[in-house]
Motif scaffolding. Sequence first.
Motif, PDB file in Angstrom:
ATOM      1  N   ASN A   1      -6.788 -21.063 -50.757  1.00  0.00           N
ATOM      2  CA  ASN A   1      -6.778 -21.758 -52.049  1.00  0.00           C
ATOM      3  C   ASN A   1      -7.551 -23.075 -51.955  1.00  0.00           C
ATOM      4  N   THR A   2      -8.739 -23.083 -52.545  1.00  0.00           N
ATOM      5  CA  THR A   2      -9.627 -24.260 -52.460  1.00  0.00           C
ATOM      6  C   THR A   2      -8.981 -25.486 -53.101  1.00  0.00           C
TER       7      THR A   2
ATOM      8  N   ARG B   1      -6.382 -26.800 -50.707  1.00  0.00           N
ATOM      9  CA  ARG B   1      -7.030 -27.350 -49.496  1.00  0.00           C
ATOM     10  C   ARG B   1      -7.630 -28.720 -49.801  1.00  0.00           C
ATOM     11  N   ASN B   2      -8.277 -28.848 -50.973  1.00  0.00           N
ATOM     12  CA  ASN B   2      -8.864 -30.144 -51.362  1.00  0.00           C
ATOM     13  C   ASN B   2      -7.786 -31.201 -51.564  1.00  0.00           C
TER      14      ASN B   2
ATOM     15  N   GLU C   1      -7.527 -28.428 -43.338  1.00  0.00           N
ATOM     16  CA  GLU C   1      -7.301 -26.977 -43.280  1.00  0.00           C
ATOM     17  C   GLU C   1      -6.036 -26.622 -42.513  1.00  0.00           C
TER      18      GLU C   1
ATOM     19  N   GLU D   1      -7.899 -17.117 -53.555  1.00  0.00           N
ATOM     20  CA  GLU D   1      -8.895 -16.035 -53.392  1.00  0.00           C
ATOM     21  C   GLU D   1      -8.196 -14.682 -53.520  1.00  0.00           C
TER      22      GLU D   1
END
Length: 436
Positions: A53-54, A57-58, A63, A89
């Motif tokens: 999941n971007t 993560r941001n 990470e 994703e």
Amino acid sequence: MLKLFDLSLQLNGFPIAKAKEEFAAFAAVSAEDYPEFIEKRKQAIVDFHLKYNTFYRNLVGNETFTSWNNLPVVTKKHLQKPLSERLSEGYTEKTVFVNKTSGSSGDPFVFAKDKHSHALTWASNSYRFGWFDIDFNSSYQARFYGIPLDKVGYYKERFKDILSHRYRFPIFDLSDKVLEGVLEHFKTKKFDYINGYTSSIVLFAKFLQQRNIILTDVCPTLKVCMVTSEMLFEEDKKLLETYLGIPIVNEYGASELDLIAFQNPQGEWQVNSETLFVEILDENNQPVPNGTEGKVVITSLDNKAHPFIRYEIGDVGILDERSTAKKPILKKLVGRTSDIALLPSGKKSPGLTFYYVTKSIIEDDGNVKEFIVRQKTLDSFDIDYVSENELTLEQIAEIEKAIAKYLEPGLHFTYNRKDVLKRTARGKLKQFQSDL
């Protein structure tokens, strides 16, 4: 008997049979093994979202993670961006369960659950309602809820009600004439339980009180009433028990998560430790000891489509000192963090204090049906109320004396008698509102 409720979930792609099996396995883990069991699931859900999941993560800025307490606390503001930017994703808006929060805290947003996670929510609901001998497949529900007023939304909801074995009483108009009609339904239908918004069911109980009717005398099949979404005050609970004639169960949930706490048959507000991890944090987002008030922060342990990790729900609460990892107990829900009254002296007070103090005087004689308190400026408040007769000068003097005693003197009040009080689009009544 055909399990219509389970079947409708299954046909919509929610694997309810598998979810019920998995939920039963969670519930079977011993108290001794539970802390480690929960730690593993917390680790797994964070690892998953850091990898896939971007958006999350941001937010974490890394990470991997080393310490749970250093993970960010996610607020509704973080989530007010397009859903497509927040999905993991492998998930699209077409392949997940999508809904939106009611916005009762002022910050509505669209959220998603993967189908497995949504099925687990229903397994969790079924399990807890089962404590009171309620089965979604066979028990008939009298539902006091809002309903969409557009034609398509209205009929879709009515169809869902048929599949879910429930009859809905829309709650936007609860005048005596409408409540007469509600009572007729109880005389002719074999309801097993009542479920819905606290304020609406309390209004119905007051209507029964005026007519000196005990609901189980006209509908003897009733077993229990579950109230949700709004504060349940002790005297209201007594009123409900008396005039509905059944046990009252207090539930606390959030549509984006699950049932958070549900009153068990022993009368404890048992926290859901099977699909959620519930923390109480201080202003610096650090855990407080059990018995101490703080922000309610919740992690959904199974939702892979969308991260709800250390998610600040907007409520203030206290976990009981007797809580364990397997059986946390909610001692008290103090109210929403957004419902704070700021006073001229600099004092901050939960808005519900006003409501509570006013309520103790205003409802003594059954004249006032319901009311809300709105803060207009630091020292001025509106009280909107629905009643048979105008409040008397004596009652107003009593209210102001009590507020001066419990909060502070020198506050100004305007009293507005209304035919009906404005509810949210979902039909909730916000007892205290601040315009500051």
